[in-house]
Design an enzyme around this catalytic site. Structure first.
Site, PDB file in Angstrom:
ATOM      1  N   SER A 124      39.600  35.855  38.832  1.00  0.00           N
ATOM      2  CA  SER A 124      38.732  35.404  39.928  1.00  0.00           C
ATOM      3  C   SER A 124      37.326  35.913  39.659  1.00  0.00           C
ATOM      4  O   SER A 124      37.153  36.950  38.990  1.00  0.00           O
ATOM      5  CB  SER A 124      39.224  35.996  41.249  1.00  0.00           C
ATOM      6  OG  SER A 124      38.241  35.847  42.255  1.00  0.00           O
ATOM      7  N   TYR A 159      41.951  43.342  45.704  1.00  0.00           N
ATOM      8  CA  TYR A 159      42.029  42.037  45.009  1.00  0.00           C
ATOM      9  C   TYR A 159      41.158  42.057  43.741  1.00  0.00           C
ATOM     10  O   TYR A 159      41.600  41.649  42.665  1.00  0.00           O
ATOM     11  CB  TYR A 159      41.559  40.963  45.989  1.00  0.00           C
ATOM     12  CG  TYR A 159      41.575  39.548  45.475  1.00  0.00           C
ATOM     13  CD1 TYR A 159      42.768  38.829  45.409  1.00  0.00           C
ATOM     14  CD2 TYR A 159      40.398  38.909  45.082  1.00  0.00           C
ATOM     15  CE1 TYR A 159      42.774  37.520  44.955  1.00  0.00           C
ATOM     16  CE2 TYR A 159      40.409  37.602  44.643  1.00  0.00           C
ATOM     17  CZ  TYR A 159      41.597  36.905  44.583  1.00  0.00           C
ATOM     18  OH  TYR A 159      41.603  35.603  44.141  1.00  0.00           O
ATOM     19  N   ALA A 187      40.215  44.601  42.033  1.00  0.00           N
ATOM     20  CA  ALA A 187      40.829  45.488  41.031  1.00  0.00           C
ATOM     21  C   ALA A 187      41.947  44.765  40.299  1.00  0.00           C
ATOM     22  O   ALA A 187      42.072  44.863  39.069  1.00  0.00           O
ATOM     23  CB  ALA A 187      41.365  46.744  41.714  1.00  0.00           C
ATOM     24  N   SER A 188      42.751  44.006  41.036  1.00  0.00           N
ATOM     25  CA  SER A 188      43.858  43.273  40.385  1.00  0.00           C
ATOM     26  C   SER A 188      43.317  42.223  39.426  1.00  0.00           C
ATOM     27  O   SER A 188      43.847  42.030  38.330  1.00  0.00           O
ATOM     28  CB  SER A 188      44.762  42.625  41.436  1.00  0.00           C
ATOM     29  OG  SER A 188      44.133  41.520  42.061  1.00  0.00           O
ATOM     30  N   ILE A 237      37.418  27.889  45.591  1.00  0.00           N
ATOM     31  CA  ILE A 237      38.131  26.634  45.418  1.00  0.00           C
ATOM     32  C   ILE A 237      38.796  26.289  46.751  1.00  0.00           C
ATOM     33  O   ILE A 237      39.314  27.191  47.424  1.00  0.00           O
ATOM     34  CB  ILE A 237      39.220  26.766  44.316  1.00  0.00           C
ATOM     35  CG1 ILE A 237      38.635  27.322  43.007  1.00  0.00           C
ATOM     36  CG2 ILE A 237      39.938  25.441  44.087  1.00  0.00           C
ATOM     37  CD1 ILE A 237      37.599  26.474  42.315  1.00  0.00           C
TER      38      ILE A 237
HETATM   39  P1  NAD Z   1      47.516  29.957  47.519  1.00  0.00           P
HETATM   40  O1  NAD Z   1      47.682  31.072  48.497  1.00  0.00           O
HETATM   41  O2  NAD Z   1      47.234  28.596  48.036  1.00  0.00           O
HETATM   42  O3  NAD Z   1      48.794  29.878  46.555  1.00  0.00           O
HETATM   43  C1  NAD Z   1      49.369  31.032  46.005  1.00  0.00           C
HETATM   44  C2  NAD Z   1      50.828  30.752  45.745  1.00  0.00           C
HETATM   45  O4  NAD Z   1      51.425  31.962  45.253  1.00  0.00           O
HETATM   46  C3  NAD Z   1      51.603  30.362  47.025  1.00  0.00           C
HETATM   47  O5  NAD Z   1      52.350  29.181  46.799  1.00  0.00           O
HETATM   48  C4  NAD Z   1      52.475  31.562  47.282  1.00  0.00           C
HETATM   49  O6  NAD Z   1      53.703  31.242  47.916  1.00  0.00           O
HETATM   50  C5  NAD Z   1      52.690  32.103  45.864  1.00  0.00           C
HETATM   51  N1  NAD Z   1      53.104  33.504  45.905  1.00  0.00           N
HETATM   52  C6  NAD Z   1      52.524  34.520  46.584  1.00  0.00           C
HETATM   53  N2  NAD Z   1      53.247  35.640  46.461  1.00  0.00           N
HETATM   54  C7  NAD Z   1      54.296  35.345  45.653  1.00  0.00           C
HETATM   55  C8  NAD Z   1      55.409  36.091  45.184  1.00  0.00           C
HETATM   56  N3  NAD Z   1      55.575  37.369  45.486  1.00  0.00           N
HETATM   57  N4  NAD Z   1      56.300  35.469  44.382  1.00  0.00           N
HETATM   58  C9  NAD Z   1      56.159  34.158  44.062  1.00  0.00           C
HETATM   59  N5  NAD Z   1      55.135  33.394  44.508  1.00  0.00           N
HETATM   60  C10 NAD Z   1      54.218  33.987  45.301  1.00  0.00           C
HETATM   61  O7  NAD Z   1      46.382  30.457  46.510  1.00  0.00           O
HETATM   62  P2  NAD Z   1      45.386  29.596  45.598  1.00  0.00           P
HETATM   63  O8  NAD Z   1      44.099  29.513  46.302  1.00  0.00           O
HETATM   64  O9  NAD Z   1      46.040  28.377  45.068  1.00  0.00           O
HETATM   65  O10 NAD Z   1      45.178  30.654  44.421  1.00  0.00           O
HETATM   66  C11 NAD Z   1      45.941  30.618  43.229  1.00  0.00           C
HETATM   67  C12 NAD Z   1      45.429  31.717  42.311  1.00  0.00           C
HETATM   68  O11 NAD Z   1      44.029  31.523  42.076  1.00  0.00           O
HETATM   69  C13 NAD Z   1      45.567  33.119  42.915  1.00  0.00           C
HETATM   70  O12 NAD Z   1      45.874  34.049  41.900  1.00  0.00           O
HETATM   71  C14 NAD Z   1      44.191  33.397  43.457  1.00  0.00           C
HETATM   72  O13 NAD Z   1      43.909  34.780  43.531  1.00  0.00           O
HETATM   73  C15 NAD Z   1      43.321  32.700  42.422  1.00  0.00           C
HETATM   74  N6  NAD Z   1      42.001  32.357  42.925  1.00  0.00           N
HETATM   75  C16 NAD Z   1      41.848  31.466  43.946  1.00  0.00           C
HETATM   76  C17 NAD Z   1      40.565  31.164  44.397  1.00  0.00           C
HETATM   77  C18 NAD Z   1      40.314  30.179  45.494  1.00  0.00           C
HETATM   78  O14 NAD Z   1      39.146  29.984  45.844  1.00  0.00           O
HETATM   79  N7  NAD Z   1      41.308  29.526  46.053  1.00  0.00           N
HETATM   80  C19 NAD Z   1      39.459  31.789  43.801  1.00  0.00           C
HETATM   81  C20 NAD Z   1      39.664  32.688  42.774  1.00  0.00           C
HETATM   82  C21 NAD Z   1      40.944  32.953  42.336  1.00  0.00           C
END
Ligand code: NAD
Length: 245
Positions: free
Chosen positions: A140, A153, A155-156, A186
């Site tokens: 991210s 977050y 840090a991860s 996004i």
């Molecule tokens: P989201 O919350 O819509 O989807 C995340 C998915 O991960 C969900 O379907 C959830 O059920 C699943 N999940 C969570 N914990 C879980 C577990 N313990 N075991 C199995 N599945 C699990 O998130 P998103 O916006 O689609 O983001 C996807 C990735 O992109 C994430 O790593 C997020 O940090 C990263 N990200 C997103 C954005 C953004 O703007 N949306 C920006 C930067 C990074």
């Protein structure tokens, strides 16, 4: 292009992960989508079936290392290994540092970083054996720039970058690449939860002045997963409208 190598995507049930699954299927790949949310995984199954395609879905909590290992082992046995691994699942538990407790910290690290570590160690076995692998870790811009209210977050996500570069150095000679994607803002359920004031402020620091679509990230992931990206490793590809440059 039909490709028999199995692609495993975590956090596949919705948002960015779901878009990556659909894009990889569109490219003719065999995809296994893992998620903790059985209901949304079922919806993904339905959408893919309606399009006349197939997807393998497995409901698993990726923080439960034994369950994750069992699922990955069964998939690898069935499909001759794992060719592509997209560590996409992620959660947030935002608080200011002074209000954050160790449980807030550990829960985010466990999903975003530790589970990616576990999945990668497992997938690498068949990748190294088969002399082919593509690891894509969903970082991210928060991991690149830091983000107030998200130190756990960030840090991860910064941890993922360090891990990715290290893996890239370890297994490059085995024709295995490892890269990060660092999305900016996004449009997904994760960002829908943000207050409007935060969203408006964010747009002011994004040069293209808008949030991205899940497909923007999915296309980048599909490229990094492709044979064409074999000379790209250890990189962080920001898909962020210019936010983190
Ligand atoms: P989201 O919350 O819509 O989807 C995340 C998915 O991960 C969900 O379907 C959830 O059920 C699943 N999940 C969570 N914990 C879980 C577990 N313990 N075991 C199995 N599945 C699990 O998130 P998103 O916006 O689609 O983001 C996807 C990735 O992109 C994430 O790593 C997020 O940090 C990263 N990200 C997103 C954005 C953004 O703007 N949306 C920006 C930067 C990074």
């Amino acid at each position: 292009m039909a490709d028999k190598r199995l692609a495993v995507v975590t956090g596949a049930a919705r948002g960015i992960g779901r878009a990556i699954v659909l894009e990889l299927i569109e490219q003719g790949r065999l995809v296994a989508g893992l998620d903790i949310n059985a209901e949304q995984l079922g919806e993904l199954d339905k959408v893919v079936a309606e399009a006349g395609r197939t997807v393998v879905t497995r409901c698993v909590d990726i923080t439960k290392s034994d369950e994750l290992a069992n699922v990955l082992e069964a998939l690898a046995c069935e499909h001759g290994g794992i060719g592509i691994l997209v560590n996409n699942a992620g959660i947030t538990r935002d608080k200011l540092m002074m209000q954050m407790n160790s449980e807030d910290f550990d829960s985010v690290i466990n999903v975003n970083l530790r589970a990616a570590f576990m999945a990668t160690t497992f997938a690498l076995r068949s990748m190294v054996r088969n002399k082919f692998g593509r690891i894509i870790n969903m970082s991210s811009v928060a991991g690149v720039m830091g983000q107030a209210g998200s130190s756990n977050y960030a840090a991860s996500k910064a941890g993922l970058i360090g891990m990715t570069k290290s893996v890239a150095r370890e297994v490059g000679k085995k024709n295995v690449t490892a890269n990060c994607i660092a999305p900016g803002f996004i449009m997904t359920e994760m960002t829908a939860a943000l207050p409007d004031t935060v969203k408006d402020a964010a747009k002011q620091i994004i040069p293209v002045r808008r949030f991205g679509q899940v497909e923007d990230v999915a296309k980048a992931a599909a490229f990094l997963a492709s044979d064409q990206a074999g000379y790209i490793t250890g990189q962080v590809l920001c898909v962020d409208g210019g936010m983190a440059m």
